[in-house]
Design a protein around this motif. Structure first.
Motif: not given
Length: 338
Positions: A19-24, A258-270, A276-279
């Motif tokens: 909830s707090d993260l989504v509000r930010a 067509d295809g699948i696109l995998v974006v992995g940038y959020l894994a480290d912070a999460a 803070g970095t995730w936001l």
């Protein structure tokens, strides 16, 4: 017009912070993609003991699951130009195990900072040990090796991101069939303890490469059943990918087919619970990923966009189209992230 499936691990924040993260967040394009949909569903996989929800989804989508577990090794090998031939292959990741007073933990492999030269030196030192016991070892990249062990049936290790931050002893293979594996692992650990690579790393205050992680057993020489593009992902996903983007500045090329696109940038912070970095990273994805995807939908360059979002505990799937984006009466919100 293309049909794109975007897989974005760790965009779902953990419930206690959601909830707090989504509000930010200030991400109107993402809000539109999540709100103006034709279908959406959220699920909690029954068993995340060996693989995270998005990893399980990838295994199913690519036809690379065996007995319900990801079997990525052979398909990833092909991405590195290696021939798995017959037999049972495992993914091997050089790793750093942290020894605490009451337990041991594996550090996030993204933080290891292992160079190609360092990895090659450790690989060349280790290969004779593996050959001696009849288990060929092949090199993919600095973080991704492959080991053949046809007789190691029943050893289905957990994925590295499942293990990070947890007690390693809960994931170590046990039983009679695991004894040869543990014997080899002990020999490698002793070899690496005094290896010049680790002496040099410790002099630079870098973590020692003091063990390896084994997982992803593939026994059928499988191939990925769908085209995959990736950016910001670990080596094993790059191995599964027909195309790897250097950055999201190359996104248009990935949206043309067509295809699948995998974006992995959020894994480290999460994984580190560095919210803070995730936001900051989600805000960057708004400009580099979500806004371009929304524009491509509205302009008709994408026929359908499926979003597969995950946390450590849950998976959420959304489908949107240009028609769905015209549902102006649905006020865009990020509530579906919580």
């Amino acid at each position: 017009m293309s049909h794109i499936t975007l897989v974005l691990p760790h965009l779902l924040p953990l419930p206690e912070f959601a909830s707090d993260l989504v509000r930010a967040l200030q991400t109107p394009a993402l809000a539109s993609l999540l709100t103006r949909t034709s279908t959406h569903a959220r699920s909690a996989p029954a068993d995340t003991a060996r693989a995270l929800p998005h990893e399980q989804w990838l295994a199913r989508a690519l036809g690379l699951a065996a007995d319900g577990q990801p079997a990525f090794a052979a398909a990833a090998m092909r991405g590195f130009g290696l021939d798995p031939a017959a037999g049972t292959w495992f993914i091997v990741n050089p790793a750093h195990i942290q020894i605490a007073r009451s337990h041991s933990m594996m550090a996030d492999l993204r933080h290891l900072g292992l160079s190609e030269d360092e990895s090659r030196a450790l690989y060349e030192a280790t290969r004779p040990l593996c050959d001696e016991v009849g288990h060929p070892l092949l090199y993919g990249d600095a973080q991704t090796w492959f080991l053949r062990a046809d007789d190691w049936t029943g050893i289905d290790g957990a994925t590295p991101d499942t293990v990070v931050g947890m007690d390693v002893t809960d994931f170590v293979p046990r039983g009679k069939q695991a004894l040869p594996f543990r014997r080899l692992q002990n020999e490698v650990q002793m070899l690496w303890h005094s290896h010049p690579v680790n002496a040099a790393r410790e002099a630079r205050r870098l973590p020692a490469v003091n063990s390896f992680w084994l997982w992803g057993a593939s026994r059928d020489g499988g191939r990925a059943a769908a085209p995959l593009t990736s950016v910001g992902v670990p080596g094993w996903i790059r191995g599964l990918s027909g195309r790897t983007l250097a950055s999201l500045d190359e996104l248009d090329a990935a949206l043309a087919r067509d295809g699948i696109l995998v974006v992995g940038y959020l894994a480290d912070a999460a994984i580190a619970a560095d919210w803070g970095t995730w936001l900051q990273q989600v805000q960057q994805l708004e400009d580099k990923l979500f806004a371009p995807l929304h524009a491509a939908l509205v302009q008709g360059r994408i026929k359908q966009l499926d979003l597969v979002l995950s946390s450590r505990e849950a998976l959420a799937e959304f489908t949107t189209t240009a028609m769905a984006q015209r549902k102006f009466w649905r006020r865009p919100t990020l509530e579906r992230l919580t």
